[in-house]
Motif scaffolding. Structure first.
Motif, mmCIF file in Angstrom:
data_model
loop_
_atom_site.group_PDB
_atom_site.id
_atom_site.type_symbol
_atom_site.label_atom_id
_atom_site.label_comp_id
_atom_site.label_asym_id
_atom_site.label_seq_id
_atom_site.Cartn_x
_atom_site.Cartn_y
_atom_site.Cartn_z
ATOM 1 N N TYR A 1 0.827 -1.201 0.000
ATOM 2 C CA TYR A 1 0.000 0.000 0.000
ATOM 3 C C TYR A 1 0.867 1.259 0.000
ATOM 4 C CZ TYR A 1 -3.124 3.705 1.535
ATOM 5 O OH TYR A 1 -3.812 4.888 1.634
ATOM 6 N N VAL A 2 1.829 1.339 0.911
ATOM 7 C CA VAL A 2 2.696 2.518 0.979
ATOM 8 C C VAL A 2 3.490 2.653 -0.316
ATOM 9 C CG1 VAL A 2 4.620 3.593 2.225
ATOM 10 C CG2 VAL A 2 2.763 2.522 3.497
ATOM 11 N N TYR B 1 6.054 6.931 6.717
ATOM 12 C CA TYR B 1 6.609 8.238 6.388
ATOM 13 C C TYR B 1 7.040 8.217 4.927
ATOM 14 C CZ TYR B 1 10.383 11.693 6.020
ATOM 15 O OH TYR B 1 11.199 12.717 5.612
ATOM 16 N N LEU B 2 6.671 9.250 4.175
ATOM 17 C CA LEU B 2 7.110 9.409 2.786
ATOM 18 C C LEU B 2 7.711 10.798 2.628
ATOM 19 C CD1 LEU B 2 4.643 7.282 2.528
ATOM 20 C CD2 LEU B 2 4.680 7.972 0.158
ATOM 21 N N ALA B 3 8.987 10.858 2.310
ATOM 22 C CA ALA B 3 9.642 12.136 2.032
ATOM 23 C C ALA B 3 9.291 12.541 0.606
ATOM 24 C CB ALA B 3 11.149 11.989 2.182
ATOM 25 N N LEU B 4 8.879 13.783 0.428
ATOM 26 C CA LEU B 4 8.499 14.272 -0.896
ATOM 27 C C LEU B 4 9.501 15.328 -1.349
ATOM 28 C CD1 LEU B 4 4.653 14.661 -0.380
ATOM 29 C CD2 LEU B 4 5.903 12.722 -1.361
ATOM 30 N N TRP C 1 1.504 8.603 7.557
ATOM 31 C CA TRP C 1 0.308 7.770 7.648
ATOM 32 C C TRP C 1 0.269 7.164 9.033
ATOM 33 C CZ3 TRP C 1 -0.565 2.597 8.685
ATOM 34 C CH2 TRP C 1 -1.901 2.169 8.514
ATOM 35 N N HIS C 2 -0.913 7.167 9.643
ATOM 36 C CA HIS C 2 -1.124 6.639 10.997
ATOM 37 C C HIS C 2 -2.345 5.741 10.943
ATOM 38 C CE1 HIS C 2 -2.352 6.694 15.223
ATOM 39 N NE2 HIS C 2 -1.104 7.036 15.500
ATOM 40 N N GLU C 3 -2.266 4.599 11.599
ATOM 41 C CA GLU C 3 -3.349 3.621 11.503
ATOM 42 C C GLU C 3 -4.695 4.130 12.005
ATOM 43 O OE1 GLU C 3 -3.607 0.246 14.451
ATOM 44 O OE2 GLU C 3 -1.526 0.831 14.780
ATOM 45 N N GLU C 4 -4.710 5.151 12.830
ATOM 46 C CA GLU C 4 -5.978 5.693 13.329
ATOM 47 C C GLU C 4 -6.443 6.919 12.557
ATOM 48 O OE1 GLU C 4 -6.108 6.354 17.580
ATOM 49 O OE2 GLU C 4 -4.651 4.748 17.864
#
Length: 142
Positions: free
Chosen positions: A21-22, A47-50, A66-69
């Motif tokens: 997914y990530v 975490y995705l660095a852009l 992204w956080h599961e909640e």
């Protein structure tokens, strides 16, 4: 434990689905896997660095968290050792929105700027089995 997003060596299906997914989100954003990390501890996060900056923060790089909640949020990188500054949240009913929706969120940030400062409560915290079910559903559709 935080790990770089590379092909998972752990064959557990939920871990594999999370990495997929990530990775799919990263691909939709034109970001390589070397810019991604996944923290598999509880709560699960990524975490995705852009390679982009916002007009409102022209001297700071943008990252996605992204956080599961709470799902996805946009954050501004800070100086070494400091926490990231969250500037917006994607929101919506789904903690795992389609990758194209996450990419649109980033595009909207780049053109309109941040808007949502409070994190949405997308779902109550469940077990890792609950998250695994959500990830499996994503993997089946993707």
């Amino acid at each position: 434990m935080t790990v770089a997003l590379a092909p998972p060596t752990d064959q557990h299906a939920a871990v594999h689905a999370l990495h997929r997914y990530v990775g799919d989100v990263a691909a939709a954003l034109g970001v390589g896997l070397e810019s991604c990390t996944v923290d598999q501890d509880s709560p699960v996060s990524a975490y995705l660095a852009l390679d982009t900056r916002l007009p409102t923060h022209p001297h700071r790089d943008l990252a996605l968290l992204w956080h599961e909640e709470h799902g996805w949020s946009a954050a501004i990188e800070t100086h070494s050792g400091e926490d990231l500054l969250v500037v917006d949240h994607l929101g919506g009913p789904d903690v795992l929105p389609p990758p194209h929706r996450v990419a649109r969120f980033v595009q909207d940030l780049r053109t309109a700027g941040p808007r949502r400062t409070e994190p949405p409560r997308l779902r109550t915290r469940g077990t890792h089995a609950d998250l695994a079910r959500l990830l499996h559903r994503y993997a089946e559709v993707a």
